[in-house]
Design an enzyme around this catalytic site. Structure first.
Site, PDB file in Angstrom:
ATOM      1  N   HIS A  88      54.880 -47.387  26.574  1.00  0.00           N
ATOM      2  CA  HIS A  88      56.059 -48.364  27.171  1.00  0.00           C
ATOM      3  C   HIS A  88      55.812 -49.623  26.628  1.00  0.00           C
ATOM      4  O   HIS A  88      56.220 -50.722  27.423  1.00  0.00           O
ATOM      5  CB  HIS A  88      55.864 -48.254  28.767  1.00  0.00           C
ATOM      6  CG  HIS A  88      56.038 -46.923  29.477  1.00  0.00           C
ATOM      7  ND1 HIS A  88      55.510 -45.861  29.142  1.00  0.00           N
ATOM      8  CD2 HIS A  88      57.012 -46.650  30.417  1.00  0.00           C
ATOM      9  CE1 HIS A  88      56.023 -44.977  29.953  1.00  0.00           C
ATOM     10  NE2 HIS A  88      57.061 -45.245  30.720  1.00  0.00           N
ATOM     11  N   GLY A 119      59.262 -44.747  23.623  1.00  0.00           N
ATOM     12  CA  GLY A 119      59.473 -43.606  24.236  1.00  0.00           C
ATOM     13  C   GLY A 119      60.302 -43.871  25.519  1.00  0.00           C
ATOM     14  O   GLY A 119      61.158 -42.966  26.022  1.00  0.00           O
ATOM     15  N   HIS A 132      64.591 -37.383  30.622  1.00  0.00           N
ATOM     16  CA  HIS A 132      64.301 -38.411  31.775  1.00  0.00           C
ATOM     17  C   HIS A 132      65.496 -39.010  31.877  1.00  0.00           C
ATOM     18  O   HIS A 132      65.963 -40.006  31.159  1.00  0.00           O
ATOM     19  CB  HIS A 132      63.152 -39.385  31.126  1.00  0.00           C
ATOM     20  CG  HIS A 132      62.468 -40.419  32.166  1.00  0.00           C
ATOM     21  ND1 HIS A 132      63.089 -41.500  32.384  1.00  0.00           N
ATOM     22  CD2 HIS A 132      61.555 -40.359  33.140  1.00  0.00           C
ATOM     23  CE1 HIS A 132      62.581 -42.213  33.241  1.00  0.00           C
ATOM     24  NE2 HIS A 132      61.478 -41.229  33.862  1.00  0.00           N
ATOM     25  N   GLU A 192      61.390 -36.046  35.926  1.00  0.00           N
ATOM     26  CA  GLU A 192      62.373 -37.061  36.547  1.00  0.00           C
ATOM     27  C   GLU A 192      63.721 -36.910  35.637  1.00  0.00           C
ATOM     28  O   GLU A 192      64.017 -37.969  35.313  1.00  0.00           O
ATOM     29  CB  GLU A 192      61.839 -38.446  36.471  1.00  0.00           C
ATOM     30  CG  GLU A 192      60.572 -38.572  37.248  1.00  0.00           C
ATOM     31  CD  GLU A 192      59.964 -40.157  37.215  1.00  0.00           C
ATOM     32  OE1 GLU A 192      60.243 -40.885  35.969  1.00  0.00           O
ATOM     33  OE2 GLU A 192      59.181 -40.211  37.892  1.00  0.00           O
ATOM     34  N   CYS A 201      65.913 -46.181  40.251  1.00  0.00           N
ATOM     35  CA  CYS A 201      66.287 -46.771  39.106  1.00  0.00           C
ATOM     36  C   CYS A 201      67.311 -46.048  38.251  1.00  0.00           C
ATOM     37  O   CYS A 201      68.138 -46.722  37.441  1.00  0.00           O
ATOM     38  CB  CYS A 201      64.901 -46.683  38.481  1.00  0.00           C
ATOM     39  SG  CYS A 201      63.951 -48.084  39.025  1.00  0.00           S
ATOM     40  N   CYS A 221      58.365 -49.030  40.144  1.00  0.00           N
ATOM     41  CA  CYS A 221      59.637 -49.658  39.522  1.00  0.00           C
ATOM     42  C   CYS A 221      60.944 -49.879  40.154  1.00  0.00           C
ATOM     43  O   CYS A 221      61.643 -50.717  39.879  1.00  0.00           O
ATOM     44  CB  CYS A 221      59.996 -48.750  38.106  1.00  0.00           C
ATOM     45  SG  CYS A 221      60.021 -46.939  38.656  1.00  0.00           S
TER      46      CYS A 221
END
Length: 658
Positions: A142, A193, A270, A322, A340, A419
């Site tokens: 990330h 990613g 995702h 997710e 999110c 997040c």
């Protein structure tokens, strides 16, 4: 086949600086973010909330800056909690000065500057813990995602305060990224990613005017899925993983690298990554007028919204990864529907409205806002959902069934992976950015939120004042004040939940069907001070049905009124909600409830419930006659559930067809 999007006139959203929200529904949320959420989250990321999961996000920056001793703690993207908090602060400061809050933010920015490396690199995990692995594991680590959130914070803080410190920090960071990534010799020919850097760089380009940031964003979009980058970098580090000691597993679809982005026609993997990628794709498509990228954006949007979105505006049906599942696979009880993800869907919707002003995009934006997004936060602003289910049975969530471990029957104080709470705060604090757009002499009103905005139309200053009774009443009014008569078109969205809408201009009714284009009523005239537009939307209760391919909802019905989706909850209806049936001819009655969420409209109905006492002790039996007992049902707005203790909840209710 849909017609290709033609970018003829630029469409720009009116920035929140020009929008002053004064609304009976949304102002309380913005004030909650200001007074409760942002201060609470500052305490949380400083590890001062008793009982909440440890964050260490601020302390990581202090250690990286040499201001404290210790080890890095948290996820590799822990820095983003600070970045999103700063971004939310910026949006609040943009609308209302707060010297104390600004001083706290300034101090945090100074710590961040001290943590930044001489090259411009900024990431506390790799500064403190594993500097030798910098840029070695883009698949999992990330790094660009984290950089993207800090860039967004830097842009927002500069726009709000005029202070360049954080903007200069993130510009140096972006310059460093530009040196590291590219197709030249010695550069990394790859991408992150987790998408996020793409949309952040476009914001930086708009703010600084520096074209290299736009080109860098375009590089990441164009490069994605065209090579085997994640496999190649894994081979270089002997397939090690940052998450565990075993061999890294790479699923190309999870990361949306299975195809170049222009060839991706189904949302896979995702969910947050998909919609962040889509937002970046739309940004680049708009800036470069890339027809193939425009069509790819529309194709992905259509798949998400028409085949993989929940009625609440939630997306991502699988806990594993997710992620999106397959078309029409929308289970209600094992759903993921991350907060999110719905926020990312709103980002994408707003950007689609900059390609073409079709009401569908604003309809989705509104659906997600009123349902999944604000459901992600409790009414006190101190508890949060990461996952937003449409059906809950606490015994499953709290028991041994690991299929439900991700579903929480009550909101949490904080998360180790936090997040969602700061993401929610930054969205609500910047709500003014999503209300209006302008194309030439046409002003589009997308969301029905009260307040004022000031525009310059052909040299005339036009003030547009909106008064909205939504979501409880369907009356919306616009009043114009202008320095001179001005010819313009006021384009007002006709929401998909209002099949019958009346529009009056200065008391004279218009023929809505004759002036509606792409879901917007196009009111073109010479406007002058005192002109009033009044809309009356159809706020009747709708019995919503799913596409027949959504097997989870076969034989079930959900109630919606205006933009609000409703549910039944144990607090009103008792346990065993799966035994409840709503007759197809039941009268649905509105009732105002002062005791819930400072006043909401509930829906009352006479239903039936199976009398389970008639069943024997056997698990299965033949020829059992079920006794159906009348029951008074109360449906509450979905966003208000789980504010009265732990209990069952259900959006889709069995329908008794009569």
């Amino acid at each position: 086949m849909t017609a290709p999007i033609q970018l003829t006139k630029p469409i720009q959203f009116i920035p929140m600086k020009q929008v002053n929200i004064v609304d009976p529904f949304w102002s309380q949320y913005i004030q909650l973010v200001r007074d409760v959420v942002v201060p609470y989250q500052w305490e949380a990321i400083n590890d001062r909330v008793e009982g909440a999961e440890r964050s260490h996000a601020v302390q990581n920056f202090k250690i990286a800056a040499g201001l404290a001793e210790g080890e890095f703690y948290g996820f590799v993207f822990q820095d983003t909690d600070v970045a999103k908090w700063l971004e939310a602060v910026a949006y609040l400061l943009c609308k209302e000065p707060n010297a104390e809050l600004e001083a706290i933010a300034d101090d945090m920015i100074s710590i961040i500057e001290k943590a930044q490396q001489a090259t411009g690199y900024l990431n506390t995990y790799f500064i403190i813990k594993e500097p030798q692995l910098r840029w070695k594991n883009l698949t999992e680590a990330h790094e660009l995602y984290t950089a993207g959130h800090m860039i967004e914070a830097g842009v927002a803080y500069y726009q709000a305060t005029g202070k360049r410190q954080l903007l200069d920090i993130v510009s140096r960071m972006a310059d460093d990224i530009g040196h590291v990534f590219g197709d030249a010799e010695g550069q990394i020919q790859g991408y992150d990613g987790h998408q996020e850097i793409e949309l952040a760089l476009v914001k930086l380009y708009h703010t600084t005017g520096e074209d290299q940031y736009l080109q860098l964003s375009k590089y990441f979009i164009d490069k994605r899925g065209t090579n085997k980058f994640f496999v190649e970098e894994a081979e270089k580090r002997d397939w090690s993983s940052i998450w565990h000691k075993g061999r890294i597993q790479i699923d190309p679809e999870y990361f949306q690298v299975h195809k170049p982005v222009r060839e991706q026609d189904v949302a896979v993997g995702h969910a947050v990554r998909v919609v962040y990628m889509l937002a970046g794709m739309i940004d680049i498509a708009k800036e470069t007028k890339d027809a193939s990228l425009i069509e790819a954006s529309r194709t992905l949007w259509n798949n998400i919204v028409h085949k993989q979105m929940y009625i609440t505006g939630g997306i991502g049906s699988m806990v594993h990864g997710e992620a999106f599942s397959v078309d029409y696979d929308l289970p209600n009880d094992t759903v993921y529907s991350e907060t999110c993800a719905s926020i990312g869907l709103i980002f994408a919707a707003q950007r689609m409205l900059q390609l073409e002003t079709k009401s569908e995009y604003a309809d989705v934006m509104e659906r997600a806002l009123y349902n999944t997004v604000i459901s992600g936060m409790s009414l006190d602003g101190k508890h949060f959902f990461y996952v937003n289910p449409l059906e809950v049975q606490p015994e499953q969530c709290n028991g041994h069934n690991k299929n439900y471990n991700h579903v929480k029957p009550v909101r949490q104080e904080w998360f180790g992976c936090a997040c969602c709470p700061p993401n929610l705060a930054r969205l609500l604090a910047s709500l003014g950015d999503y209300m209006y757009s302008v194309s030439g002499n046409t002003v589009y009103s997308h969301l029905f939120i009260g307040g004022t905005t000031e525009l310059n139309i052909d040299g005339s200053i036009v003030t547009l004042k909106q008064a909205s009774d939504l979501p409880w009443s369907g009356v919306v009014k616009y009043e114009l004040t202008t320095t001179a008569q001005v010819e313009m078109t006021l384009a007002i969205r006709i929401p998909n939940w209002s099949p019958q809408t009346t529009i009056l201009v200065n008391g004279k009714e218009l023929q809505v069907a004759e002036i509606t284009e792409d879901g917007y009523a196009m009111i073109k005239r010479q406007w002058q001070t005192g002109d009033i537009v009044e809309l009356n939307f159809d706020m009747s209760i709708k019995r919503m049905k799913s596409h027949p391919k959504v097997k989870a909802n076969a034989g079930k019905v959900a109630l919606q009124r205006g933009p609000i989706v409703y549910c039944i909850e144990e607090a009103d209806n008792g346990k065993l909600l799966q035994q409840v049936k709503l007759p197809s001819d039941a009268n649905l009655t509105l009732k105002f409830n002062n005791d819930l969420a400072d006043g909401v409209y509930t829906i009352e109905a006479e239903g039936v419930s199976i009398n389970a006492q008639a069943w024997s002790d056997q698990l299965y039996a033949a020829d059992v006659a079920f006794e159906e007992t009348p029951i008074a049902l109360t449906f509450i707005p979905y966003y208000t559930w789980a504010n009265r203790g732990e209990g069952e909840m259900m959006v889709w209710v069995n329908e008794l067809v009569k």
